[in-house]
Design an enzyme around this catalytic site. Structure first.
Site, mmCIF file in Angstrom:
data_model
loop_
_atom_site.group_PDB
_atom_site.id
_atom_site.type_symbol
_atom_site.label_atom_id
_atom_site.label_comp_id
_atom_site.label_asym_id
_atom_site.label_seq_id
_atom_site.Cartn_x
_atom_site.Cartn_y
_atom_site.Cartn_z
ATOM 1 N N GLU A 397 -15.715 2.306 5.444
ATOM 2 C CA GLU A 397 -15.392 0.942 5.020
ATOM 3 C C GLU A 397 -16.388 -0.097 5.513
ATOM 4 O O GLU A 397 -16.716 -1.050 4.792
ATOM 5 C CB GLU A 397 -13.982 0.568 5.464
ATOM 6 N N HIS A 466 0.276 1.987 5.952
ATOM 7 C CA HIS A 466 -0.017 1.873 4.519
ATOM 8 C C HIS A 466 0.904 0.868 3.826
ATOM 9 O O HIS A 466 1.086 0.931 2.609
ATOM 10 C CB HIS A 466 0.120 3.237 3.829
#
Length: 662
Positions: A397, A466
C-alpha cells in the site's frame, strides 16, 4: 544480475576540462552554500532544522550531472546538495531556509522539504525513505508517456531498513521502471553506524529485486557521473531499475548542533583526506585549469544570495491559507438522474472507464485491479481495453500511494485502490505527509490530481480490521478531500469529479451498496465536490448523514412523518471540505439537529457539526444537538454484538423524537 565496482577509472568526462570545471563549480557551490547555512543557523537566521551534506558533494553532482529536464529526482532531509546539483538557484534556497516569501517554496518548506517540481526536484523529505516510492511514481509517468525520462531516488543507508524502500524497489522491479535507486552510504543512520542497522548489504539485497548493483566511490564525481550516464542511457533504451551505492561521508553531525559523541574524530580526519573538491581541483591543475577563479566566483554568488535573502520579506500573515489546495471553481448541481436503472458497482466502473477514455493522463493501479478485475469485479474488462494503463501491484500500500503521489506530481491523474479502508493505516504517511502536504510545502509549485479509492462496510461480520469507518481521521488532515457517496448516480458523478480534480481525493465506497440500484445519469454527469444534498425537506428536525446510513435515515424520516414529525434529511456526500452552509441553513429552519454515522461517535463528523452548530448556529438551536455513531469499541465480529455496536433505524428514530421533544 550483475554487481560492479566503479572507482578511479578513466571515464568519458575525465578528459573534458570544461565539464570538469562545471562539476567543480557546482560542488564548490554546494560546499559554500552549506558552510554559510551552518553559520546562519548558529546566528539564528535559520529558524528550523538543518541537516548538512558537507563531504558528500561529489555523489550529488555526479548523479545529477547526466540528467536532463525530462528527469526527476527525489531527495532526503539532507537534500541541499541534490537540489543545487539539479539546478535550483541558491538565492531562493537561502531565502527558503530563512523562511522568506522569496524562498524556493515561499517559506513553506524549509530545509527538510525544499523542492522545485518545475526543475524535476520532487522534494527533499523529512520522512526517511518517503521519497523513494514517489520516484517510482515519477518513473511510472515517464514509462507511460514514453518520453525517455528517468527517475533517480536519493536515499541514505539508514533508509534501507524502511518498509517503503522495500515496497518501492519491488514495485519498480515488477513494473520494470526507469528508476535508479541511489544510496549515499555515509556510514551513519542518524547517530547509528550502519553495521548496527542491517546485516545484509545493498549488494546482497539487489538480486532479491532482480536488479543490477553498482558500487562507486561517492567522493569521485567523475566516476559517479560516468556510471549514472551509462545507466541513464540504458534506462532510456528500455532497461529496468538498477541499484547504486555511492560510498561517501558526511563531515557534520546528523543535524547542526549534534555533539557527535558517537564517532571517532580520527575517522573524520581520514575522510577529509578524500575531500572530493580537493581531488577534483588537483585534476584540474593537471589539465592546466586554475580552480581559484571558480572559488572566487562562487564566493561572490553566495555573498550576493545571502544578502538578497536577508533583505526579503517574511510571508504575510494573511497568506497562511495559501497553497493548501487548488481552489475549486463553483459548479452547478446536475439534474436528477432519470435513465435506466443501474447499480453502484456499475457507476464505479463506468466513471473510471469514462475518464480513461477521455483523458490519456488517467491510469488505474492497485491490488488485482487488472487481470482480476478488482476483488468485487468493479474493473473487469478494463485491462484488456486499456493495456498498460490498468496496473496490478504487489500487496504494497505505501508503494501504491507513493507511486500515485509521484505520478500526479509528474502531471498524470492516477486512480489507485486500497482494498479496504482499514488498510489506510499501512500507507498513512504517503497520504498524510506527502499527498496532503506537498502542494503547501512547495509553495503551490505542484498540484496532486490523484484519487485513492477504497471501501468499507460494517454489518456483515467482517470483524475489527475490515469494518472501520475512518473518515474523521482523514478529514482531520488539511489538504485531503474525503468523499462518501450514497447513491449510484452520485457515485458516478462524484468519482468523475474526483478524478478531474487537481487535489488529492480519498473516495470511500460502501461495499454493501455495490448492488444497490438507482437511475443512471448521462455520461456527462458531474457532481460538485464539497456540496451536500437535501434528500428530503422538512420543518421540525434536521437529520444529517452520509454513505449507506442515509438510506436508513430516509426510512426513519418516512416513518416519523406518520407521527407528525417533519424531518429534513441532508446527505453530506463530501466529508472534507464539510458543507456547513447547507447544514446551518437547514438548522435555521428546523432549530434541531441530529447527526448519524457508522463511524465511532467520539471525535467524529457528528462532533464537528455539533461544534459548528454551537458556534455558528447557536441562536437558531431550540434543543441540544444529538449525534449517533458506532459504540467506542473495535468492530465486533458476532452479529449480536455488531447490531448493538452500529446505529440502527430504531436508535436514529429515538434520537429524532428526542430532538423534536416527542
Amino acid at each position: 544480475m550483475t554487481s560492479t565496482r566503479v572507482s578511479d577509472l578513466a571515464t568519458a568526462f575525465d578528459s573534458e576540462p570544461n565539464t570538469l570545471v562545471g562539476m567543480y563549480r557546482r560542488m564548490r557551490l554546494i560546499r559554500q552554500f552549506e558552510d554559510r547555512a551552518s553559520r546562519l543557523y548558529r546566528n539564528n537566521e535559520i529558524p528550523g532544522f538543518l541537516h548538512l551534506s558537507i563531504g558528500q558533494e561529489a555523489s550529488a553532482v555526479g548523479a545529477c550531472w547526466p540528467l536532463d529536464d525530462r528527469d526527476v529526482i527525489t531527495s532526503t532531509h539532507r537534500g541541499h546538495g541534490h537540489c543545487i546539483a539539479k539546478g535550483i538557484d541558491v538565492e531562493g534556497m537561502f531565502a527558503e531556509l530563512m523562511g522568506k516569501e522569496t524562498g524556493t517554496c515561499h517559506g513553506r518548506g524549509g530545509s527538510m522539504h525544499i523542492a522545485d517540481p518545475r526543475r524535476g526536484v520532487f522534494g527533499a523529505n523529512g520522512i526517511v525513505a518517503a521519497g523513494v516510492p514517489i520516484a517510482v511514481g515519477a518513473a511510472t509517468a515517464a514509462q507511460l508517456r514514453g518520453d525517455g525520462g528517468v527517475a533517480l531516488a536519493f536515499f541514505g543507508d539508514g533508509a534501507v531498513a524502511q518498509g517503503m524502500f522495500h515496497e518501492a524497489a519491488n514495485l519498480a522491479s515488477v513494473w520494470q521502471l526507469p528508476v535508479i535507486f541511489f544510496c549515499e552510504n555515509n556510514k551513519y543512520a542518524e547517530f547509528s553506524p550502519i553495521a548496527t542497522q542491517t546485516r545484509a548489504s545493498l549488494a546482497d539485497r539487489a538480486p532479491g529485486y532482480a536488479m543490477d548493483f553498482h558500487q562507486v566511490d561517492g567522493n569521485d564525481v567523475v566516476a559517479v557521473a560516468d556510471l549514472v550516464a551509462r545507466l541513464a542511457d540504458d534506462l532510456r533504451a528500455g532497461a529496468g531499475p538498477v541499484m547504486v551505492e555511492a560510498e561517501t561521508y558526511r563531515w557534520h553531525g546528523h543535524y547542526e548542533g549534534d555533539p557527535l559523541k558517537y564517532r571517532d574524530p580520527g575517522e573524520l580526519v581520514e575522510w577529509k583526506e578524500r575531500d572530493p573538491l580537493i581531488r577534483l581541483a588537483a585534476r584540474l591543475r593537471e589539465l592546466g585549469e586554475d580552480p581559484a577563479a571558480v572559488d572566487e566566483s562562487v564566493d561572490a554568488e553566495i555573498d550576493a544570495a545571502v544578502q538578497k535573502a536577508r533583505a526579503a520579506s517574511q510571508p504575510a500573515p494573511e497568506t497562511l491559507h495559501h497553497f493548501v489546495g487548488v481552489p475549486r471553481e463553483p459548479a452547478p448541481e446536475p439534474a436528477e438522474a432519470t435513465g435506466e436503472v443501474f447499480r453502484t458497482m456499475d457507476a464505479v466502473h463506468n466513471a473510471i472507464e469514462h475518464e480513461l477514455e477521455t483523458d490519456d493522463s488517467v491510469f488505474l493501479a492497485g491490488i488485482d485491479v487488472g487481470a482480476g478485475g478488482n476483488v468485487f469485479g468493479l474493473t473487469r474488462g478494463l485491462a484488456d481495453k486499456y493495456p498498460g494503463r490498468i496496473r496490478d501491484t504487489p500487496i504494497s500500500e505505501s508503494a501504491i500511494i507513493g507511486a500515485a503521489v509521484g505520478a500526479a506530481m509528474a502531471g498524470l491523474r492516477p486512480i489507485v485502490e486500497v482494498m479496504y479502508f482499514d488498510f489506510i493505516g499501512v500507507c498513512l504517511d504517503q497520504l498524510m505527509n506527502q499527498a496532503a502536504k506537498l502542494r503547501f510545502m512547495t509553495g503551490g509549485a505542484v498540484s496532486l490530481p490523484m484519487v485513492v479509492r477504497t471501501q468499507f462496510g460494517a454489518g456483515k461480520s467482517s470483524g475489527s480490521q475490515h469494518s472501520q469507518s475512518l473518515e474523521a481521521l482523514l478529514a482531520h488532515i488539511p489538504g485531503l478531500t474525503v468523499v462518501m457517496p450514497s447513491t449510484p448516480a452520485d457515485t458516478y458523478g462524484l468519482l468523475r469529479a474526483a478524478i478531474r480534480d487537481p487535489n488529492p481525493v480519498v473516495f470511500i465506497e460502501n461495499r454493501l451498496m455495490y448492488g444497490r440500484k438507482g437511475p443512471q445519469p448521462p455520461a456527462s454527469h458531474l457532481v460538485p465536490l464539497g456540496k451536500a444534498a437535501v434528500r428530503r425537506t422538512g420543518t421540525d428536525v434536521t437529520l444529517v448523514s452520509y454513505s449507506k446510513l442515509v438510506h436508513d435515515c430516509a426510512d426513519v424520516a418516512e416513518e416519523l412523518a406518520a407521527e407528525g414529525i417533519s424531518v429534513e434529511l441532508i446527505d453530506l456526500r463530501t466529508i472534507a471540505p464539510l458543507d456547513t452552509e447547507t447544514v446551518l441553513r437547514s438548522l435555521a429552519k428546523t432549530g434541531r439537529l441530529v447527526v448519524a454515522h457508522q463511524a465511532v461517535g467520539e471525535f467524529g463528523v457528528g462532533a464537528e457539526l455539533a461544534a459548528v452548530a454551537a458556534r455558528e448556529g447557536f441562536w437558531t438551536l431550540d434543543a441540544p444537538v444529538i449525534r449517533l455513531g458506532a459504540e467506542r469499541t473495535p468492530a465486533p465480529y458476532s452479529p449480536s454484538l455488531e447490531r448493538v455496536w452500529l446505529p440502527s433505524k430504531d436508535t436514529i428514530a429515538a434520537a429524532v423524537r428526542e430532538a423534536a421533544g416527542s
